[in-house]
Every structure is written in C-alpha cells, then in structure tokens.
Design an enzyme around this catalytic site. Structure first.
Site, PDB file in Angstrom:
ATOM      1  N   GLU A  21       3.965 -14.626  10.345  1.00 19.90           N
ATOM      2  CA  GLU A  21       4.744 -13.399  10.555  1.00 19.90           C
ATOM      3  C   GLU A  21       5.854 -13.689  11.562  1.00 19.90           C
ATOM      4  OE1 GLU A  21       6.448  -9.889  11.196  1.00 19.90           O
ATOM      5  OE2 GLU A  21       4.956 -10.126   9.606  1.00 19.90           O
ATOM      6  N   ASP A  69       9.981 -17.491  11.945  1.00 26.70           N
ATOM      7  CA  ASP A  69      11.055 -16.795  11.252  1.00 26.70           C
ATOM      8  C   ASP A  69      11.130 -17.359   9.836  1.00 26.70           C
ATOM      9  OD1 ASP A  69      13.366 -15.742  10.226  1.00 26.70           O
ATOM     10  OD2 ASP A  69      14.636 -16.244  11.954  1.00 26.70           O
ATOM     11  N   CYS A 127      12.939  13.023   0.760  1.00 27.36           N
ATOM     12  CA  CYS A 127      12.460  12.739  -0.596  1.00 27.36           C
ATOM     13  C   CYS A 127      13.404  13.395  -1.598  1.00 27.36           C
ATOM     14  CB  CYS A 127      11.020  13.194  -0.810  1.00 27.36           C
ATOM     15  SG  CYS A 127      10.618  14.842  -0.256  1.00 27.36           S
ATOM     16  N   CYS A 155       8.637  21.804  -1.311  1.00 29.49           N
ATOM     17  CA  CYS A 155       9.222  21.919   0.022  1.00 29.49           C
ATOM     18  C   CYS A 155      10.452  22.823   0.005  1.00 29.49           C
ATOM     19  CB  CYS A 155       9.605  20.533   0.538  1.00 29.49           C
ATOM     20  SG  CYS A 155      10.384  20.563   2.173  1.00 29.49           S
ATOM     21  N   CYS A 213       7.277  19.725   6.761  1.00 25.74           N
ATOM     22  CA  CYS A 213       7.424  18.586   5.860  1.00 25.74           C
ATOM     23  C   CYS A 213       6.089  18.357   5.176  1.00 25.74           C
ATOM     24  CB  CYS A 213       7.849  17.323   6.608  1.00 25.74           C
ATOM     25  SG  CYS A 213       7.981  15.876   5.523  1.00 25.74           S
ATOM     26  N   ASP A 224       4.025 -10.480   1.277  1.00 24.65           N
ATOM     27  CA  ASP A 224       4.455  -9.080   1.331  1.00 24.65           C
ATOM     28  C   ASP A 224       5.714  -9.012   2.184  1.00 24.65           C
ATOM     29  OD1 ASP A 224       4.685  -6.342   1.374  1.00 24.65           O
ATOM     30  OD2 ASP A 224       2.953  -5.990   2.651  1.00 24.65           O
ATOM     31  N   CYS A 230       8.517  -4.383  -1.608  1.00 24.52           N
ATOM     32  CA  CYS A 230       9.047  -3.045  -1.334  1.00 24.52           C
ATOM     33  C   CYS A 230      10.445  -2.882  -1.890  1.00 24.52           C
ATOM     34  CB  CYS A 230       9.028  -2.752   0.166  1.00 24.52           C
ATOM     35  SG  CYS A 230      10.067  -3.856   1.146  1.00 24.52           S
ATOM     36  N   GLN A 284       1.335   0.246   6.863  1.00 20.83           N
ATOM     37  CA  GLN A 284       1.637   0.900   5.597  1.00 20.83           C
ATOM     38  C   GLN A 284       1.475   2.412   5.773  1.00 20.83           C
ATOM     39  OE1 GLN A 284       2.970  -0.499   3.108  1.00 20.83           O
ATOM     40  NE2 GLN A 284       2.454  -2.679   3.231  1.00 20.83           N
TER      41      GLN A 284
END
Length: 440
Positions: A323, A350, A86, A77, A165, A371, A397, A273
């Site tokens: 969730e 929650d 990034c 890039c 990008c 997750d 994550c 995702q």
C-alpha cells in the site's frame, strides 16, 4: 476585446436515446450533435433547457417529462435533482445496476478490446442508509443568513442546502440540519470548509476542518453536540497529521468481518469501503474467485487497512499486502497483530513508481488480488513477474482503467478474462464498482 456569445436557453423537445456513464440522458440535435440532459431517462421525450455548450457536445437539464419511461420512479429524497450526491434515484434500482453493468461491458470492449467469458450476476446489498464514510462541504451564505452543510450541488460551485440524506447512514443523514445549525452558531463558521464522517461498529466520528483556531466557546459547542448525538468529534486545523480528538481521548474506531473473525481498526480519515454490507459480500466474492489454497502465497496490492489481506490470511500460507499510504500500512500491521495473523506481511510502496528492486516484488506468488484507485494498476502490472501467478482478481472503482489493464493482461501477458461483473457499492449514484477474474 473578445466577444463571447451568450448561451441560448430556449427550451427544446427531444427524445432520449441512451444513458451516459454519469447518469444523464443522451440525445442528439437535428445536426447530429450530442446533448447530455440531466434528469432524463432512455426512451423518454422531454422538454429541456440548455445549460452549457461546447464544440463536441451540449448540456441541458430536464424541465418537463412529456413521455415517461416505465423505469422512472419517484425519487425518495426531496433534494434529488439539486444535490449532486446521487443522480439515479429517478431510475428503478434493478435498472440502475443494469445500466452500470452496460457501462462496464462497453468499456471492456471499447478500451480493452476484451469481453468476459461470463458476465457475473450483479452484487447488491442495501440501497438506502448505506454510506458510512463521506465528506460534507460547509459554506456560510451571508445573503441567506445561514450556513449550508451538504454535498456539492450538480453544479459543483454550490453546496446543496440539505435537510436530510437517505443514502448516508441515518445517524448522520437525518441530522444534517442539526449539523448546519451547530456550525452556524460557531464564531468560526466562515472558516470551516468541510466536515467528514466515518462510522465503525461502535462509534461514529466527525472530523471538523477549521482554518482558524477555535475559541473555547466553539470547542464547548462541538463537544456538547457530540455528547448529545453520540458522535466522537475530531478537529483538523491543518493537514491529515493534525487530526486530533476534541476532548483529548480518541474512541476506538473499528468494524468486524464476522465471516473471517477479523476486526479492522481505523483512524477518522482512513479509507474504508463505504457500504458495510456490500463490502462483506465483495470480500466473499473476491476470495471465492481467487480460490487461494492453504499452501499458497498471495499478493494483495493497494491493500489499505487489510480489508482483503486479513480475510485471505485465514486460509493461505502467507499473504503480502502492499500500500502507498504509510499510515495505512502501519495500521494494517497492527490489525494483523490484533487478529493473531502472523502470516500477513505489509509493505509501504508507491505502486506508480519502479518497485523492481524491492524485496516483496522479487518474492514468488501463486495468486494476485488488487484493488487500485481510479487510475488503475498499469504501472505495477508492467513490473510484476507474472509468470508464476495463475489467477488474478481485480477489484475496480473505475471501469475505464479496469478495461485498459484488462487489455494489457489479455493481449500482452497471456491471460484470459474469465468473468467480470458489477457491484453496487454506491446505489443511486453513477459510480461503478467492478470485479474481474483473469486466468492464464
């Protein structure tokens, strides 16, 4: 009046010892103080310019690489080094994922005081043009007489002036300049702070956040841009609930998971995702590790739209998804109905609060998949009746919160960390996505 010393920006030469969790080179001054240097790789000798100073560490940027690492590659890039989207394009791809794996293992050892029995092979997919969801910042710069559309610069006070990008899907990534020109021609150009994009299998949506009402001419320009480039345009005048299609008709946004004959519909600002190919590989890996059987009941926490829940429902007696976002739960239920999966239940809760009185918490489960967001799952794990749950698959994550929760499961709840590994959901960034298996 307090006197603040000016930063001495005299360039200095140093040897890079390591790579930090955020993709910067790690060096040390003669007095032992750590300095983080952007654009530098382990083993290199660089000439660097100081950019910030604190009591515990200093920061700098690479001016010149005097002795390059064999792992250094030419960034694809043209905006690399300025754009903060990034930070690892200068590092060979196999070394990128290796560095992320090291971050995970170091976090598990340092924070959780645990080590996996097996380190899983890294899970990878396409490394370019993968990002199907994201948010561009927008800023009108009157001194330059132009509007900038892009990710934040490495200095987050500024918006990167992007022409293209290469990590975003090409339909969006190669049209950043066209987006900037579009906004620059609007009367409301100084009152549009961001544009979000999201792509399904058959449609791409742009959501334009605007702080003042749009005049008819602006709406017409947005509509024409959408028609020209094949985008569905949504407007967001206030909060998330204010999002609506520009022309009054919303296209169907969805993506398929062919291996499980499942289709997930979503709204323009929903979480999905970002890497479609890696997502399918991740689901397959998680379900294989969980090894849920046809007669079992499975709990899926932080389930979102049902990304794991609905594929799981194809092979078990019952799966319960929980969730915190009520809107996502409503769409997960609709997705279950659309796919004919009556054995998938969904609840809104929650999961950072006490849930011990809720019906789903009192139900017995054989397996658990979770997750969570960056903050992890410590609150809900402390509440769950884990006695009957023989196997847990944890998708993370954030390696720090995974390590903390792994320590709890191993040292306080009697599990062992069977295996753990990294998944390259965000190639060329320092973001680390991980997966871990726990068994009693």
């Amino acid at each position: 009046m307090r006197h603040v010393a000016r930063l001495d920006r005299t360039p200095f030469q140093t040897r890079i010892l390591d790579l930090s969790h955020d993709g910067r080179g790690v060096a040390r001054h003669a007095d032992g103080k750590t300095v983080f240097i952007s654009g530098a790789l382990p083993g290199e000798t660089v000439l660097a310019e100081p950019t910030a100073r604190s009591r515990r560490f200093d920061e700098a940027r690479t001016l010149e690489v005097l002795d390059a690492s064999p792992d250094r590659v030419v960034p694809r890039c043209p905006h690399f080094g300025t754009c903060g989207g990034c930070v690892l394009q200068h590092l060979a791809e196999d070394r990128q994922i290796g560095a992320k794996q090291q971050v995970l293992l170091e976090n598990l050892e340092r924070i959780g005081k645990v080590a996996p029995g097996t380190v899983l092979p890294p899970l990878t997919a396409g490394s370019w043009g993968y990002r199907r969801k994201g948010r561009f910042s927008v800023r009108r710069v009157n001194k330059k007489d132009k509007t900038l559309v892009g990710f934040r610069e490495q200095d987050p006070r500024f918006v990167a002036d992007l022409r293209e990008c290469h990590t975003v899907i090409p339909e969006i990534g190669m049209k950043v300049q066209a987006l900037a020109a579009l906004v620059d021609g609007l009367q409301a150009r100084e009152h549009i702070p961001q544009i979000e994009f999201i792509a399904g299998d058959g449609a791409i949506a742009l959501t334009v956040r605007h702080l003042v009402p749009l005049v008819d001419a602006d709406k017409a320009a947005l509509a024409a841009f959408g028609r020209e480039h094949g985008f569905a345009v949504f407007l967001q005048p206030k909060g998330i609930d204010s999002v609506h299609p520009l022309d009054g008709t919303a296209p169907a946004l969805s993506f398929r998971l062919p291996a499980w004959d499942v289709e997930l519909a979503f709204e323009p600002l929903d979480f999905i995702q970002v890497n479609a190919r890696l997502n399918e590989a991740m689901i397959a890996a998680a379900l294989d590790m969980l090894d849920a059987r046809p007669g079992e009941r499975v709990l899926d926490l932080f389930c979102g739209l049902g990304n794991f829940t609905l594929p799981l429902a194809r092979g078990v007696a019952e799966v319960v998804g929980v969730e915190g976002d009520a809107g996502l739960v409503a769409r997960a239920r609709a997705n279950a109905q659309r796919n004919g999966l009556g054995n998938a239940q969904f609840f809104a809760a929650d999961l950072t609060q006490d849930q011990r009185g809720t019906p789903w918490m009192r139900q017995g489960f054989d397996k658990l998949l979770l997750d969570p967001p960056r903050s992890g799952a410590d609150e809900v794990l402390k509440q769950l009746p884990l006695q009957g749950i023989g196997r847990i698959v944890y998708v993370s994550c954030h390696p720090g919160s995974l390590a903390r929760d792994a320590g709890f499961l191993v040292h306080e709840r009697g599990y062992r960390l069977v295996s753990a590994g990294v998944m390259d959901m965000f190639p060329h960034t320092a973001h680390v996505e991980s997966i871990a298996l726990f068994e009693r």
